[in-house]
Design a protein around this motif. Sequence first.
Motif, PDB file in Angstrom:
ATOM      1  N   SER A  51     -29.898  30.029 -14.121  1.00 45.31           N
ATOM      2  CA  SER A  51     -28.692  30.193 -13.306  1.00 45.31           C
ATOM      3  C   SER A  51     -27.737  31.266 -13.832  1.00 45.31           C
ATOM      4  CB  SER A  51     -27.943  28.853 -13.240  1.00 45.31           C
ATOM      5  OG  SER A  51     -28.811  27.805 -12.866  1.00 45.31           O
ATOM      6  N   PHE A  52     -27.832  31.602 -15.122  1.00 46.99           N
ATOM      7  CA  PHE A  52     -26.825  32.481 -15.725  1.00 46.99           C
ATOM      8  C   PHE A  52     -27.444  33.778 -16.264  1.00 46.99           C
ATOM      9  CE2 PHE A  52     -25.240  28.041 -16.798  1.00 46.99           C
ATOM     10  CZ  PHE A  52     -24.464  27.954 -15.653  1.00 46.99           C
ATOM     11  N   ARG A  53     -28.517  34.241 -15.657  1.00 47.59           N
ATOM     12  CA  ARG A  53     -29.231  35.411 -16.163  1.00 47.59           C
ATOM     13  C   ARG A  53     -28.347  36.652 -16.208  1.00 47.59           C
ATOM     14  NH1 ARG A  53     -31.862  39.512 -13.737  1.00 47.59           N
ATOM     15  NH2 ARG A  53     -31.667  38.570 -11.669  1.00 47.59           N
ATOM     16  N   THR A  54     -27.441  36.795 -15.228  1.00 48.53           N
ATOM     17  CA  THR A  54     -26.598  37.996 -15.164  1.00 48.53           C
ATOM     18  C   THR A  54     -25.128  37.715 -15.488  1.00 48.53           C
ATOM     19  OG1 THR A  54     -26.240  37.665 -12.776  1.00 48.53           O
ATOM     20  CG2 THR A  54     -28.122  39.037 -13.441  1.00 48.53           C
ATOM     21  N   LEU A  55     -24.801  36.487 -15.830  1.00 52.51           N
ATOM     22  CA  LEU A  55     -23.414  36.144 -16.165  1.00 52.51           C
ATOM     23  C   LEU A  55     -23.051  36.733 -17.525  1.00 52.51           C
ATOM     24  CD1 LEU A  55     -21.147  34.259 -14.905  1.00 52.51           C
ATOM     25  CD2 LEU A  55     -21.844  32.591 -16.636  1.00 52.51           C
ATOM     26  N   PRO A  56     -21.852  37.278 -17.686  1.00 52.60           N
ATOM     27  CA  PRO A  56     -21.441  37.764 -19.009  1.00 52.60           C
ATOM     28  C   PRO A  56     -21.571  36.669 -20.063  1.00 52.60           C
ATOM     29  CG  PRO A  56     -19.886  38.492 -17.338  1.00 52.60           C
ATOM     30  CD  PRO A  56     -20.826  37.551 -16.660  1.00 52.60           C
ATOM     31  N   ILE A  57     -22.103  36.995 -21.224  1.00 58.26           N
ATOM     32  CA  ILE A  57     -22.370  35.993 -22.259  1.00 58.26           C
ATOM     33  C   ILE A  57     -21.099  35.244 -22.646  1.00 58.26           C
ATOM     34  CG2 ILE A  57     -23.077  35.699 -24.672  1.00 58.26           C
ATOM     35  CD1 ILE A  57     -25.102  37.925 -24.242  1.00 58.26           C
ATOM     36  N   GLU A  58     -19.960  35.971 -22.690  1.00 55.75           N
ATOM     37  CA  GLU A  58     -18.708  35.316 -23.096  1.00 55.75           C
ATOM     38  C   GLU A  58     -18.244  34.264 -22.086  1.00 55.75           C
ATOM     39  OE1 GLU A  58     -17.750  39.396 -21.267  1.00 55.75           O
ATOM     40  OE2 GLU A  58     -19.188  38.532 -22.697  1.00 55.75           O
ATOM     41  N   ALA A  59     -18.797  34.300 -20.866  1.00 55.99           N
ATOM     42  CA  ALA A  59     -18.405  33.319 -19.844  1.00 55.99           C
ATOM     43  C   ALA A  59     -19.219  32.027 -19.924  1.00 55.99           C
ATOM     44  CB  ALA A  59     -18.556  33.934 -18.453  1.00 55.99           C
ATOM     45  N   LEU A  60     -20.294  32.019 -20.706  1.00 59.59           N
ATOM     46  CA  LEU A  60     -21.167  30.848 -20.758  1.00 59.59           C
ATOM     47  C   LEU A  60     -20.460  29.612 -21.297  1.00 59.59           C
ATOM     48  CD1 LEU A  60     -24.476  32.501 -22.052  1.00 59.59           C
ATOM     49  CD2 LEU A  60     -24.016  31.624 -19.762  1.00 59.59           C
ATOM     50  N   GLU A  61     -19.496  29.819 -22.176  1.00 59.90           N
ATOM     51  CA  GLU A  61     -18.762  28.697 -22.772  1.00 59.90           C
ATOM     52  C   GLU A  61     -18.047  27.863 -21.720  1.00 59.90           C
ATOM     53  OE1 GLU A  61     -17.504  26.341 -25.944  1.00 59.90           O
ATOM     54  OE2 GLU A  61     -18.713  28.155 -26.168  1.00 59.90           O
ATOM     55  N   HIS A  62     -17.738  28.476 -20.577  1.00 63.48           N
ATOM     56  CA  HIS A  62     -16.883  27.805 -19.595  1.00 63.48           C
ATOM     57  C   HIS A  62     -17.597  27.476 -18.283  1.00 63.48           C
ATOM     58  CE1 HIS A  62     -13.696  28.921 -22.344  1.00 63.48           C
ATOM     59  NE2 HIS A  62     -14.072  30.192 -22.264  1.00 63.48           N
ATOM     60  N   VAL A  63     -18.895  27.597 -18.231  1.00 65.95           N
ATOM     61  CA  VAL A  63     -19.601  27.300 -16.978  1.00 65.95           C
ATOM     62  C   VAL A  63     -19.582  25.804 -16.692  1.00 65.95           C
ATOM     63  CG1 VAL A  63     -21.105  29.313 -17.180  1.00 65.95           C
ATOM     64  CG2 VAL A  63     -21.867  27.112 -18.097  1.00 65.95           C
ATOM     65  N   SER A  64     -19.661  25.466 -15.408  1.00 68.66           N
ATOM     66  CA  SER A  64     -19.621  24.069 -14.989  1.00 68.66           C
ATOM     67  C   SER A  64     -21.031  23.520 -14.802  1.00 68.66           C
ATOM     68  CB  SER A  64     -18.862  23.949 -13.663  1.00 68.66           C
ATOM     69  OG  SER A  64     -19.600  24.578 -12.619  1.00 68.66           O
ATOM     70  N   VAL A  65     -21.112  22.213 -14.708  1.00 66.22           N
ATOM     71  CA  VAL A  65     -22.384  21.558 -14.422  1.00 66.22           C
ATOM     72  C   VAL A  65     -22.924  22.036 -13.072  1.00 66.22           C
ATOM     73  CG1 VAL A  65     -23.488  19.334 -13.917  1.00 66.22           C
ATOM     74  CG2 VAL A  65     -21.893  19.534 -15.842  1.00 66.22           C
ATOM     75  N   LYS A  66     -22.035  22.137 -12.085  1.00 62.38           N
ATOM     76  CA  LYS A  66     -22.454  22.586 -10.757  1.00 62.38           C
ATOM     77  C   LYS A  66     -23.076  23.969 -10.816  1.00 62.38           C
ATOM     78  CE  LYS A  66     -20.742  23.330  -6.044  1.00 62.38           C
ATOM     79  NZ  LYS A  66     -19.544  23.278  -5.153  1.00 62.38           N
ATOM     80  N   GLN A  67     -22.487  24.874 -11.588  1.00 63.45           N
ATOM     81  CA  GLN A  67     -23.038  26.217 -11.728  1.00 63.45           C
ATOM     82  C   GLN A  67     -24.412  26.181 -12.398  1.00 63.45           C
ATOM     83  OE1 GLN A  67     -19.379  27.692 -13.757  1.00 63.45           O
ATOM     84  NE2 GLN A  67     -19.672  29.523 -12.496  1.00 63.45           N
ATOM     85  N   ALA A  68     -24.545  25.349 -13.416  1.00 65.53           N
ATOM     86  CA  ALA A  68     -25.809  25.263 -14.147  1.00 65.53           C
ATOM     87  C   ALA A  68     -26.937  24.741 -13.268  1.00 65.53           C
ATOM     88  CB  ALA A  68     -25.644  24.369 -15.373  1.00 65.53           C
ATOM     89  N   LEU A  69     -26.609  23.888 -12.315  1.00 57.80           N
ATOM     90  CA  LEU A  69     -27.624  23.278 -11.459  1.00 57.80           C
ATOM     91  C   LEU A  69     -28.005  24.153 -10.265  1.00 57.80           C
ATOM     92  CD1 LEU A  69     -26.448  19.542 -11.461  1.00 57.80           C
ATOM     93  CD2 LEU A  69     -28.213  20.634 -12.853  1.00 57.80           C
ATOM     94  N   ASN A  70     -27.404  25.329 -10.176  1.00 51.56           N
ATOM     95  CA  ASN A  70     -27.703  26.244  -9.063  1.00 51.56           C
ATOM     96  C   ASN A  70     -28.806  27.211  -9.475  1.00 51.56           C
ATOM     97  OD1 ASN A  70     -27.510  27.592  -6.602  1.00 51.56           O
ATOM     98  ND2 ASN A  70     -25.894  28.960  -7.352  1.00 51.56           N
ATOM     99  N   HIS A  71     -30.061  26.728  -9.524  1.00 53.81           N
ATOM    100  CA  HIS A  71     -31.166  27.572  -9.965  1.00 53.81           C
ATOM    101  C   HIS A  71     -31.528  28.579  -8.872  1.00 53.81           C
ATOM    102  CE1 HIS A  71     -35.125  28.811 -11.424  1.00 53.81           C
ATOM    103  NE2 HIS A  71     -34.767  28.336 -12.596  1.00 53.81           N
TER     104      HIS A  71
END
Length: 386
Positions: free
Chosen positions: A175-195
């Motif tokens: 789900s986070f292949r293109t998300l900035p690495i510094e933003a990973l600390e704050h991702v939500s469960v909903k975002q993580a489940l959006n494969h």
Amino acid sequence: MVGVSVLGISGSVGSSTVKVLRQFRDQFSLRSFSVHSNWETAKTLISEFSPEVVCVTDPKLVGQFGDKFGSTNILYGDHALIDLVKLPSVDVVVTAVVGARGVLPTIAAIEAGKKIAIANKETLVTFGPLINRLVAKHKTLMVPVDSEHNALFQLIERETRSNIRAITLTASGGSFRTLPIEALEHVSVKQALNHPTWSMGPKITVDSAGLINKGLEVIEAHFLFGFSYDEIEVVIHPQSLTHGIIETRDGACLQYTSHPDMVYPIAHSLFYPSPTPQMLIERKPSTWKTLEFFPPDTKRYPGLTLAYQAGKAGGVAPCVFNAANEEAVALFLEEKISFTTIPRLIESALNLVKNEFPETLEGYLEKDKETRNLIQSVFLKGGVTT
């Protein structure tokens, strides 16, 4: 008629297995299956397939649906999974339950001489040396169902082992292949489940987002195929069309490519060693468009590096890796820790739990329990950043 047992039939792999069984009704018969708590799905499938036995594993539901539904016997609890796989009418067991809880019914199926279509990667990751000894002892046929391992299984079977230099597992990047690495600390469960590609259960989808799922698959590939960890590679492949690659000694690469649908590996595992006899889904190569491959960023996916470390350490280290991950992912799904805390907890467990090389199942189970208790203790004491 080949009798089939499906452990975890309401999950993504289980649901895809049902699609295959429907397409080949004249060749397969669903004799038993389990659900965790999805009784509505269970009732529908009982009415459709008339299995002998069904198991509901959620301890909160013990006895709630009686002992029978029509002519089908109803059992309860994880321990009853063993009864499902040992039925004389069952020839093939599809192990699609998630987590280390799949190990006991898998061992029962091995000892009962059933063919195993294994989709429960945690069984091999956690208890790999023990499972391989039992498979050799009982001469069990075990065919991988995960799309990547099934692809590699088919490729390796067609090539001389001495001519294979390396094998490669592909990963979508999650789900986070293109998300900035510094933003990973704050991702939500909903975002993580959006494969972006696959429809999977919550635990596996979170694992995929951190490439920990691919780390588990690297360890699984080691035990399935006997390649060293230096011979097992991972590439990011966003299109999820190529599922496995083997590199031959001369530098050429052979790849297995198909539409991303689990019916392909499931049908292969059910029919094996015979080929699947008819078209499943038609997707011409002209529809593939672009195939991209990138090396994984270890800063974005630290869990993958930890998986290689655990695999190379051997012993119970893969067991510790898996148990720590299961506990950490559960905490994340409960919104108690951040996404980036998951690999930090795994690393803590690998550093704190003593590595050993047990000969028995009990030895692995003790380390599994010790690791889970450690993760909960570290969390409750505030030893991780949330």
